[in-house]
Design a protein around this motif. Structure first.
Motif, PDB file in Angstrom:
ATOM      1  N   ALA A   7      35.785  26.839  42.364  1.00  0.00           N
ATOM      2  CA  ALA A   7      35.931  27.710  41.202  1.00  0.00           C
ATOM      3  C   ALA A   7      37.228  27.407  40.461  1.00  0.00           C
ATOM      4  CB  ALA A   7      35.894  29.176  41.634  1.00  0.00           C
ATOM      5  N   LEU A   8      38.286  27.104  41.201  1.00  0.00           N
ATOM      6  CA  LEU A   8      39.561  26.757  40.578  1.00  0.00           C
ATOM      7  C   LEU A   8      39.493  25.367  39.960  1.00  0.00           C
ATOM      8  CD1 LEU A   8      42.404  27.755  40.023  1.00  0.00           C
ATOM      9  CD2 LEU A   8      43.101  26.907  42.274  1.00  0.00           C
ATOM     10  N   VAL A   9      38.826  24.455  40.636  1.00  0.00           N
ATOM     11  CA  VAL A   9      38.671  23.096  40.107  1.00  0.00           C
ATOM     12  C   VAL A   9      37.939  23.134  38.766  1.00  0.00           C
ATOM     13  CG1 VAL A   9      37.447  20.906  40.452  1.00  0.00           C
ATOM     14  CG2 VAL A   9      38.799  21.894  42.312  1.00  0.00           C
ATOM     15  N   GLU A  10      36.892  23.962  38.681  1.00  0.00           N
ATOM     16  CA  GLU A  10      36.092  24.055  37.459  1.00  0.00           C
ATOM     17  C   GLU A  10      36.612  25.114  36.501  1.00  0.00           C
ATOM     18  OE1 GLU A  10      31.901  24.349  38.217  1.00  0.00           O
ATOM     19  OE2 GLU A  10      32.005  23.008  39.961  1.00  0.00           O
ATOM     20  N   SER A  11      37.667  25.816  36.897  1.00  0.00           N
ATOM     21  CA  SER A  11      38.298  26.864  36.073  1.00  0.00           C
ATOM     22  C   SER A  11      37.293  27.939  35.669  1.00  0.00           C
ATOM     23  CB  SER A  11      38.948  26.257  34.825  1.00  0.00           C
ATOM     24  OG  SER A  11      39.906  27.149  34.293  1.00  0.00           O
ATOM     25  N   LYS A  12      36.600  28.478  36.654  1.00  0.00           N
ATOM     26  CA  LYS A  12      35.635  29.547  36.406  1.00  0.00           C
ATOM     27  C   LYS A  12      36.375  30.854  36.063  1.00  0.00           C
ATOM     28  CE  LYS A  12      31.697  27.438  37.583  1.00  0.00           C
ATOM     29  NZ  LYS A  12      30.532  27.323  36.692  1.00  0.00           N
ATOM     30  N   ASN A  13      35.923  31.515  35.023  1.00  0.00           N
ATOM     31  CA  ASN A  13      36.511  32.804  34.641  1.00  0.00           C
ATOM     32  C   ASN A  13      35.954  33.952  35.469  1.00  0.00           C
ATOM     33  OD1 ASN A  13      38.074  31.633  32.610  1.00  0.00           O
ATOM     34  ND2 ASN A  13      36.491  31.921  31.065  1.00  0.00           N
ATOM     35  N   THR A  14      34.666  33.904  35.733  1.00  0.00           N
ATOM     36  CA  THR A  14      34.012  35.029  36.422  1.00  0.00           C
ATOM     37  C   THR A  14      34.587  35.241  37.814  1.00  0.00           C
ATOM     38  OG1 THR A  14      32.283  33.558  37.263  1.00  0.00           O
ATOM     39  CG2 THR A  14      31.870  34.630  35.145  1.00  0.00           C
ATOM     40  N   THR A  15      34.812  34.170  38.524  1.00  0.00           N
ATOM     41  CA  THR A  15      35.339  34.285  39.887  1.00  0.00           C
ATOM     42  C   THR A  15      36.799  34.733  39.881  1.00  0.00           C
ATOM     43  OG1 THR A  15      35.880  31.927  39.853  1.00  0.00           O
ATOM     44  CG2 THR A  15      33.763  32.543  40.791  1.00  0.00           C
ATOM     45  N   ALA A  16      37.560  34.290  38.868  1.00  0.00           N
ATOM     46  CA  ALA A  16      38.962  34.709  38.773  1.00  0.00           C
ATOM     47  C   ALA A  16      39.065  36.211  38.580  1.00  0.00           C
ATOM     48  CB  ALA A  16      39.641  33.968  37.620  1.00  0.00           C
ATOM     49  N   VAL A  17      38.221  36.756  37.716  1.00  0.00           N
ATOM     50  CA  VAL A  17      38.231  38.210  37.485  1.00  0.00           C
ATOM     51  C   VAL A  17      37.798  38.949  38.748  1.00  0.00           C
ATOM     52  CG1 VAL A  17      37.195  40.086  36.160  1.00  0.00           C
ATOM     53  CG2 VAL A  17      37.856  37.969  35.012  1.00  0.00           C
ATOM     54  N   ARG A  18      36.807  38.422  39.446  1.00  0.00           N
ATOM     55  CA  ARG A  18      36.365  39.088  40.686  1.00  0.00           C
ATOM     56  C   ARG A  18      37.473  39.063  41.745  1.00  0.00           C
ATOM     57  NH1 ARG A  18      31.082  37.509  38.956  1.00  0.00           N
ATOM     58  NH2 ARG A  18      29.735  39.360  39.006  1.00  0.00           N
ATOM     59  N   ALA A  19      38.191  37.955  41.830  1.00  0.00           N
ATOM     60  CA  ALA A  19      39.304  37.886  42.782  1.00  0.00           C
ATOM     61  C   ALA A  19      40.365  38.924  42.422  1.00  0.00           C
ATOM     62  CB  ALA A  19      39.910  36.486  42.790  1.00  0.00           C
ATOM     63  N   PHE A  20      40.700  39.020  41.148  1.00  0.00           N
ATOM     64  CA  PHE A  20      41.685  40.013  40.693  1.00  0.00           C
ATOM     65  C   PHE A  20      41.224  41.431  41.038  1.00  0.00           C
ATOM     66  CE2 PHE A  20      43.041  43.043  37.444  1.00  0.00           C
ATOM     67  CZ  PHE A  20      44.415  42.867  37.430  1.00  0.00           C
ATOM     68  N   GLN A  21      39.936  41.713  40.819  1.00  0.00           N
ATOM     69  CA  GLN A  21      39.422  43.052  41.104  1.00  0.00           C
ATOM     70  C   GLN A  21      39.456  43.358  42.595  1.00  0.00           C
ATOM     71  OE1 GLN A  21      35.609  42.569  39.025  1.00  0.00           O
ATOM     72  NE2 GLN A  21      36.235  44.115  37.535  1.00  0.00           N
ATOM     73  N   GLU A  22      39.160  42.361  43.415  1.00  0.00           N
ATOM     74  CA  GLU A  22      39.177  42.602  44.864  1.00  0.00           C
ATOM     75  C   GLU A  22      40.608  42.821  45.378  1.00  0.00           C
ATOM     76  OE1 GLU A  22      36.711  40.649  47.694  1.00  0.00           O
ATOM     77  OE2 GLU A  22      35.492  39.680  46.131  1.00  0.00           O
ATOM     78  N   VAL A  23      41.558  42.097  44.800  1.00  0.00           N
ATOM     79  CA  VAL A  23      42.948  42.253  45.212  1.00  0.00           C
ATOM     80  C   VAL A  23      43.519  43.567  44.697  1.00  0.00           C
ATOM     81  CG1 VAL A  23      45.280  41.333  44.940  1.00  0.00           C
ATOM     82  CG2 VAL A  23      43.392  39.791  45.445  1.00  0.00           C
ATOM     83  N   GLY A  24      43.225  43.886  43.439  1.00  0.00           N
ATOM     84  CA  GLY A  24      43.763  45.091  42.816  1.00  0.00           C
ATOM     85  C   GLY A  24      44.986  44.797  41.975  1.00  0.00           C
ATOM     86  N   ALA A  25      45.146  45.535  40.873  1.00  0.00           N
ATOM     87  CA  ALA A  25      46.245  45.293  39.930  1.00  0.00           C
ATOM     88  C   ALA A  25      47.611  45.474  40.576  1.00  0.00           C
ATOM     89  CB  ALA A  25      46.101  46.216  38.721  1.00  0.00           C
ATOM     90  N   GLU A  26      47.723  46.411  41.518  1.00  0.00           N
ATOM     91  CA  GLU A  26      49.019  46.701  42.134  1.00  0.00           C
ATOM     92  C   GLU A  26      49.545  45.475  42.879  1.00  0.00           C
ATOM     93  OE1 GLU A  26      52.177  49.206  42.624  1.00  0.00           O
ATOM     94  OE2 GLU A  26      50.281  49.987  41.845  1.00  0.00           O
ATOM     95  N   GLU A  27      48.725  44.923  43.760  1.00  0.00           N
ATOM     96  CA  GLU A  27      49.168  43.774  44.549  1.00  0.00           C
ATOM     97  C   GLU A  27      49.248  42.504  43.702  1.00  0.00           C
ATOM     98  OE1 GLU A  27      46.531  43.624  47.881  1.00  0.00           O
ATOM     99  OE2 GLU A  27      47.748  45.033  49.051  1.00  0.00           O
ATOM    100  N   ALA A  28      48.362  42.368  42.716  1.00  0.00           N
ATOM    101  CA  ALA A  28      48.386  41.177  41.862  1.00  0.00           C
ATOM    102  C   ALA A  28      49.664  41.126  41.032  1.00  0.00           C
ATOM    103  CB  ALA A  28      47.163  41.155  40.949  1.00  0.00           C
ATOM    104  N   THR A  29      50.049  42.252  40.427  1.00  0.00           N
ATOM    105  CA  THR A  29      51.270  42.262  39.611  1.00  0.00           C
ATOM    106  C   THR A  29      52.520  42.142  40.471  1.00  0.00           C
ATOM    107  OG1 THR A  29      51.224  44.686  39.610  1.00  0.00           O
ATOM    108  CG2 THR A  29      50.251  43.575  37.715  1.00  0.00           C
ATOM    109  N   ASP A  30      52.476  42.712  41.665  1.00  0.00           N
ATOM    110  CA  ASP A  30      53.616  42.572  42.571  1.00  0.00           C
ATOM    111  C   ASP A  30      53.843  41.104  42.906  1.00  0.00           C
ATOM    112  OD1 ASP A  30      55.633  43.708  44.517  1.00  0.00           O
ATOM    113  OD2 ASP A  30      54.317  42.665  45.915  1.00  0.00           O
ATOM    114  N   PHE A  31      52.767  40.375  43.158  1.00  0.00           N
ATOM    115  CA  PHE A  31      52.855  38.945  43.460  1.00  0.00           C
ATOM    116  C   PHE A  31      53.444  38.195  42.262  1.00  0.00           C
ATOM    117  CE2 PHE A  31      51.241  34.618  43.754  1.00  0.00           C
ATOM    118  CZ  PHE A  31      51.349  34.316  45.109  1.00  0.00           C
ATOM    119  N   ALA A  32      52.943  38.483  41.059  1.00  0.00           N
ATOM    120  CA  ALA A  32      53.416  37.783  39.857  1.00  0.00           C
ATOM    121  C   ALA A  32      54.868  38.115  39.544  1.00  0.00           C
ATOM    122  CB  ALA A  32      52.529  38.136  38.668  1.00  0.00           C
ATOM    123  N   ASN A  33      55.251  39.366  39.726  1.00  0.00           N
ATOM    124  CA  ASN A  33      56.617  39.772  39.381  1.00  0.00           C
ATOM    125  C   ASN A  33      57.658  39.131  40.290  1.00  0.00           C
ATOM    126  OD1 ASN A  33      55.653  41.296  37.280  1.00  0.00           O
ATOM    127  ND2 ASN A  33      55.745  43.235  38.381  1.00  0.00           N
TER     128      ASN A  33
END
Length: 883
Positions: A438-464
């Protein structure tokens, strides 16, 4: 005892007896006087010590240097090897002017703002010091300054901006000396020619040209007030960039001028009514282009972040600024940008940030075009990052927090949100897909699903932790594919990617290592490396991003021979903007490329500075321009000196052979073509073994029969599955070596006109779809010769066991596909030389029949009248085994 003495004693006793009985006879010490005396003595001692200290500090102050007072000392830029490469100021944008050429209202604007009692004091302003002292006691030392114009001249030429008592004492002492040696007009002239007004303008006359395109004697009161407000914070009050802030500051100066009776209130109000935007008429002062100009501008920005260092110091205090500049990398970056952009549309821009992967040191920056290189597009723009954000907001947090393996299966199907549907850029979906693919092909759908499974709190903490500044409450699923409300710069993105290449350690990118002041003081700049993620997260993301470069969207940016990991990204205009500017569907706004080796990390942005050209036509990246970021990245990285080591796999990561697209481990029957090595966090649960591929079932009912009426051996078997299955047939004669005879699709194999002897067969089922084979099944049959005829030599006297007729005992059997020597034929007289072993029925010197085609049947020994037999079973009929 004498009478007189007794009399005195008696009188004392008589006197004592007249006192109250409870009164003490012991005299008390007089403590109040004692404490006052002690305090007085301590104050006297402290006063003496203070005077002595002041005297020592004053005595050790540097001497006033007339040359320094007249000419600011330029700061020096040192590269990563401590070699001087440039001056920050030099003679750039500097026009000197005499005090009698500066109108009095202009002088008064600065006096009202900086030092209203300038013409009255003798270098220090006692009343101002008292007010500043009160503020410092209340809010802490350094909260408010009390510097006169004379003190500022001293500070900017002889001393530094260090906030210490020692520096203030020296500053006051030298200011008094300055006032004794120079007149007020001379001191004011020094000050007005020395101060920095932003935009590389030094001195009042230069500033008048830069901002208003006027000579200093033509300045009006509102213009003088604007200039008088700039030295406090030249960048923040820059009227060309921040007109609102500049106007507010100008109005403060006008109020001060009115308050101190330099102008009337009416004049102040009239001046305030004029908009700053209407005042600015930018002029041009010719300057020499500095080498590595874009990098130096980033150095200046980084210096402004150092506490205790004022902007004016950078240009005129004679600093030695030790930087992380890699001159070769900087020159390469500038050359590549010029080559790529100079002949393209004038609004097309690109920004580059090149950072040391291990330390976060900024090695090069590139921004702008031609001779106007700056750091604006490398570190100051805020553009949507597109798919380059996927390792940072989606897959990185998933590995970090949920320990996903690189083969983790995600659903590639459109994602329905409240008001939008997110799909891939090409609207194509494949269903189940691994995170790696999915990363090799740059899929958008899977990226959004990964973000949703992780959750905004943990995703933004990682990025910050990687240098971002995201709020989880406003970080929506669209952010997962780079759809930011604001955006980021190439420098922010490069800094984040260094952590993936450095085992999870993040260091804030900086150009500056240390700053050395003329008085010997040194300020070290610590980049403060921090663990931003686990080492397994960094390595697993890196391993997937290497595939992006090898076989994914980053192929055009790849450099042969380098261990490169990276990700591409693009963003499109919204429908609203497409309609507004008349752009086609899918018009590209931003193109990104970010990647790294163990040595360098680079991020490149390409896009248009404006949304439309001078004629009002909408601007967007065409297909060719959308690839510029990848090409710029490739061209820069290919010229750098990489150590070219590979990324080291940490002990926390283990490799597992997986079956492609299943999320399960490969079985022993999984074909090699369907296997892929995926990475797991050591100790995490492993998935089950795939059952997609099984060993084909064995052949059933294999038998060999001699058909006397047809003079052939018929080998038959049964097999349930027919689709995609073929059969390999092997045979041997008289216990000789087993040789492959044919690969057929039928379940029958025929040996025509067999010679007497023992025939053994093996049949193997081959599943071509799965590339697997069954265990071999075997059978044998013996063909008897006619009655009274000697059988072919076998395991008899004088021969090796199993030696075929016509083969010399003890010799190797003929090679597969080569004719052997038949019985009763020795290749003697009457035959062509060189053809020993010609089979019966084959003319000497001719080629043997081709495998799989009907051949000429040999005449077995003792059998009359050989005949030819043609096979007709679709490849099952083959030449006979060599008897």
């Amino acid at each position: 005892m004498s009478k007189d003495y007794r009399s005195r004693m008696e009188r004392r006793q008589s006197s004592d007896s007249s006192k109250p009985a409870n009164q003490s006879k012991t005299k008390k010490p007089r403590r109040g006087r004692s404490w006052k005396k002690t305090l007085f003595i301590l104050a006297l001692i402290l006063g003496v010590l203070g005077l002595l200290t002041i005297g020592v500090i004053a005595a050790t102050s540097p001497k006033l240097d007339p040359k320094k007072l007249e000419t600011p000392v330029s700061s020096k830029i040192m590269d990563m090897n401590d070699k001087e490469v440039s001056l920050v100021a030099g003679d750039e944008k500097r026009i000197r002017v005499k005090i009698n050429e500066i109108p009095e209202p202009v002088q008064n604007a600065f006096i009202a703002t900086e030092d209203v009692r300038f013409r009255e004091h003798s270098g220090i302003d006692v009343r101002r010091i008292a007010g500043a002292a009160f503020a410092n006691v209340r809010e802490g030392f350094g909260a408010e300054g009390a510097s006169t114009i004379s003190q500022q001249v001293i500070k900017n030429t002889v001393l530094t901006n260090e906030k210490s008592l020692t520096r203030k004492i020296r500053e006051a002492y030298l200011s008094v000396q300055l006032e004794q040696k120079y007149s007020k007009d001379q001191i004011l002239e020094m000050y007005l020619n020395k101060i920095y007004f932003g935009n590389n303008a030094y001195g009042i006359a230069t500033a008048a040209k830069v901002y208003f395109n006027k000579d200093v004697d033509q300045l009006e009161v509102q213009e003088a007030a604007l200039l008088a407000g700039l030295p406090k914070a030249p960048s923040y009050y820059d009227p060309t960039r921040n007109p609102k802030e500049a106007e507010h500051r100008r109005n403060v100066v006008l109020n001060l001028m009115a308050q101190h009776k330099f102008i009337s209130k009416e004049e102040a109000e009239n001046a305030k009514s004029i908009s700053v935007k209407d005042m600015i008429k930018e002029g041009e002062v010719k300057t020499e282009t500095r080498p590595y100009d874009a990098y130096i501008k980033q150095v200046i920005d980084d210096l402004k972040e150092i506490e205790g260092l004022e902007e004016a110091d950078i240009y005129s205090s004679g600093l030695k600024i030790y930087t992380n500049l890699d001159t070769k990398a900087q020159q390469t970056t500038e050359d590549v940008l010029k080559a790529k952009l100079n002949e393209e549309h004038e609004f097309l821009q690109s920004g580059v940030a090149l950072v040391d992967t291990k330390t976060g040191s900024i090695r090069a920056v590139g921004s702008g075009r031609g001779g106007q290189l700056s750091n604006y597009y490398s570190s100051k723009i805020t553009r949507q990052p597109g798919s380059t954000i996927k390792p940072i907001l989606d897959y990185g947090p998933a590995i970090e927090n949920k320990k996903w393996n690189t083969g983790y299966i995600l659903k590639d199907e459109p994602v329905e949100l409240k008001d939008i549907t997110i799909n891939n850029f090409n609207d194509r979906n494949v269903g189940d897909i691994s995170m790696r693919q999915a990363l090799v092909e740059s899929k958008n759908t899977t990226a959004v699903r990964a973000f949703q499974e992780v959750g905004a709190e943990e995703a933004t903490d990682f990025a910050n932790k990687l240098g971002f500044d995201l709020d989880p409450d406003t970080t929506y699923p669209s952010y997962a594919i780079g759809g930011f409300n604001g955006g980021i710069s190439p420098l922010t993105l490069a800094g984040a990617y260094t952590s993936f290449g450095n085992g999870g350690i993040y260091s804030k990118p900086t150009t500056v290592r240390k700053v050395e002041f003329p008085d010997g003081r040194v300020v070290e700049v610590d980049s403060e490396p921090k663990a931003a993620m686990k080492d397994y997260t960094a390595y697993m993301i890196t391993d997937m991003l290497k595939d992006v470069m090898d076989r994914g969207t980053g192929r055009e940016a790849n450099v042969s021979g380098l261990n490169l990991a990276g990700k591409t990204g693009t963003t499109n205009y919204s429908k609203e903007d497409r309609d507004k500017y008349g752009l086609p569907d899918g018009a590209t706004k931003d193109a990104w490329m970010a990647g790294y080796t163990p040595t360098y990390t680079a991020a490149v942005w390409t896009g248009y500075a404006e949304n439309k050209d001078k004629e009002g036509n909408g601007l967007y990246l065409n297909d060719n321009e959308a690839d510029y970021s990848k090409q710029i990245f490739r061209d820069i990285m290919s010229e750098l000196d990489h150590k070219n080591t590979d990324f080291k796999k940490p002990k926390s990561v283990t490799e597992v052979a997986m079956e492609k697209g299943t999320g399960k481990r490969a079985s022993e029957f999984t074909p090699d073509s369907e296997k892929i090595i995926e990475l797991f966090v050591k100790g995490s649960d492993l998935p089950g073994i795939s059952d997609s591929y099984e060993k084909p079932s064995s052949i059933e009912g294999l038998e060999a029969k001699y058909k006397e009426n047809k003079n052939e051996i018929e080998v038959k078997w049964k097999y349930g599955k027919k689709k995609g299955v073929s059969f390999r047939v092997l045979a041997s004669y008289n216990d000789g070596p087993m040789q492959e005879r044919a690969t057929i699709n039928d379940t029958k194999f025929v040996v025509p006109s067999p010679a007497p002897g023992k025939y053994s067969f093996q049949v193997i089922a081959i599943d071509s779809e799965n590339n697997t084979e069954s265990e071999p099944a075997g059978t044998s049959i013996t063909i008897e010769g006619p009655e009274g005829e000697e059988p072919p030599p076998g395991e008899g006297e004088g021969e090796e066991p199993g030696t075929p007729p016509g083969q010399e005992p003890g010799t190797e059997p003929p090679a597969e596909g080569e004719p052997g020597t038949p019985p009763d034929q020795g290749g003697g007289e009457g035959e062509q030389p060189g053809t020993p072993g010609t089979p019966p029925g084959q003319e000497p010197g001719t080629e043997p029949p081709t495998e799989g085609e009907p051949g000429t049947t040999p005449t077995p020994p003792g059998q009359n009248g050989g005949r030819q037999q043609n096979g007709g079973n679709g490849g099952g009929l083959v030449p006979p085994l060599n008897p």
